[in-house]
Design an enzyme around this catalytic site. Structure first.
Site, PDB file in Angstrom:
ATOM      1  N   ASP A   1      -7.700  -4.078   0.400  1.00  0.00           N
ATOM      2  CA  ASP A   1      -8.532  -3.142  -0.339  1.00  0.00           C
ATOM      3  C   ASP A   1      -9.823  -3.021   0.441  1.00  0.00           C
ATOM      4  O   ASP A   1     -10.458  -4.030   0.775  1.00  0.00           O
ATOM      5  CB  ASP A   1      -8.810  -3.586  -1.777  1.00  0.00           C
ATOM      6  CG  ASP A   1      -9.319  -2.414  -2.597  1.00  0.00           C
ATOM      7  OD1 ASP A   1      -8.556  -1.441  -2.790  1.00  0.00           O
ATOM      8  OD2 ASP A   1     -10.481  -2.452  -3.038  1.00  0.00           O
TER       9      ASP A   1
ATOM     10  N   ALA B   1      -0.428   5.883   3.769  1.00  0.00           N
ATOM     11  CA  ALA B   1       0.308   5.895   5.036  1.00  0.00           C
ATOM     12  C   ALA B   1      -0.550   5.420   6.201  1.00  0.00           C
ATOM     13  O   ALA B   1      -0.066   4.730   7.102  1.00  0.00           O
ATOM     14  CB  ALA B   1       0.843   7.297   5.314  1.00  0.00           C
TER      15      ALA B   1
ATOM     16  N   SER C   1       0.846  -1.188   0.000  1.00  0.00           N
ATOM     17  CA  SER C   1       0.000   0.000   0.000  1.00  0.00           C
ATOM     18  C   SER C   1       0.881   1.236   0.000  1.00  0.00           C
ATOM     19  O   SER C   1       1.977   1.230   0.567  1.00  0.00           O
ATOM     20  CB  SER C   1      -0.916   0.003   1.236  1.00  0.00           C
ATOM     21  OG  SER C   1      -1.655   1.209   1.288  1.00  0.00           O
TER      22      SER C   1
END
Length: 207
Positions: free
Chosen positions: A80, A22, A19
């Site tokens: 996701d 952050a 990913s």
């Protein structure tokens, strides 16, 4: 939900968090911390963000995990997730991040949701998470979690990320933006999927 009757176990070593968000990297890193894994974010390895053109959360998580595992040559974990609002026919759904625009402005995304709900009495919503653990050889395991709740306005709280400040889980009166990260880790959609992955693929690190 798992892809195989006998899930593959993940041994100690390096794990890529696939990913560039952050907030997600931080939250997933906190969740895997007790398991003795050397976690590294995809961005820190210079990995490109693949195009997320899947039709479901599961599809997009698989795209990200498999791309990171193949490129880095390491096991990779991808999430996701997004907000599903029945009164909006499931939107923003897999487009949850895109509703924030190219600048990833979730204040804008939350306003878009609220404007779309104008005049609607049904404010139910769910956060859904698909978590995929992939290996460089192409093997993968998939886990899916969900938490149900409703939406509030205006946004409340500065914890969390994304749509957290407008989402209240069933049985609570605080938004995800108002609760502490440790508590969110126990009740969130991501925590639900992660518990399934832990039971299937991980074991706590020995002292």
């Amino acid at each position: 939900m798992m892809d195989a009757a006998a899930p593959r176990r993940l041994g100690a070593g390096r794990l890529v968090i696939a990913s560039h968000n952050a907030g997600k990297v931080r939250e997933i890193g906190d969740l895997v911390a007790p398991f003795g894994l050397d976690v590294v974010a995809a961005g820190a390895l210079g990995l490109a963000e693949p195009e997320e053109n899947g039709a479901t959360f599961r599809d997009n998580a698989l795209i990200k995990a498999e791309a990171a595992a193949a490129t880095a040559g390491l096991p990779a974990l991808a999430d996701d997730s997004g907000l599903v609002v029945p009164a909006l026919d499931g939107a923003p759904g897999v487009f949850s991040a895109r509703w924030a625009g190219p600048g990833k402005d979730f204040a804008l995304a939350m306003r878009r949701v609220e404007e779309a709900l104008a005049g609607k009495s049904d404010r139910r919503a769910s956060f859904v998470c698909a978590l995929v653990l992939a290996w460089p050889d192409g093997h993968h395991e998939v886990f899916e979690g969900v938490v149900h709740g409703h939406l509030v306005w205006p946004p409340r709280g500065s914890n969390g990320f994304g749509y957290d400040p407008i989402f209240v889980a069933d049985g609570d009166n605080r938004t995800f933006g108002e609760i502490e990260p440790k508590e969110k880790h126990r009740i969130s959609h991501r925590a639900d999927a992660f518990r399934q992955m832990v039971a299937a693929c991980l074991a706590p690190a020995r002292p």
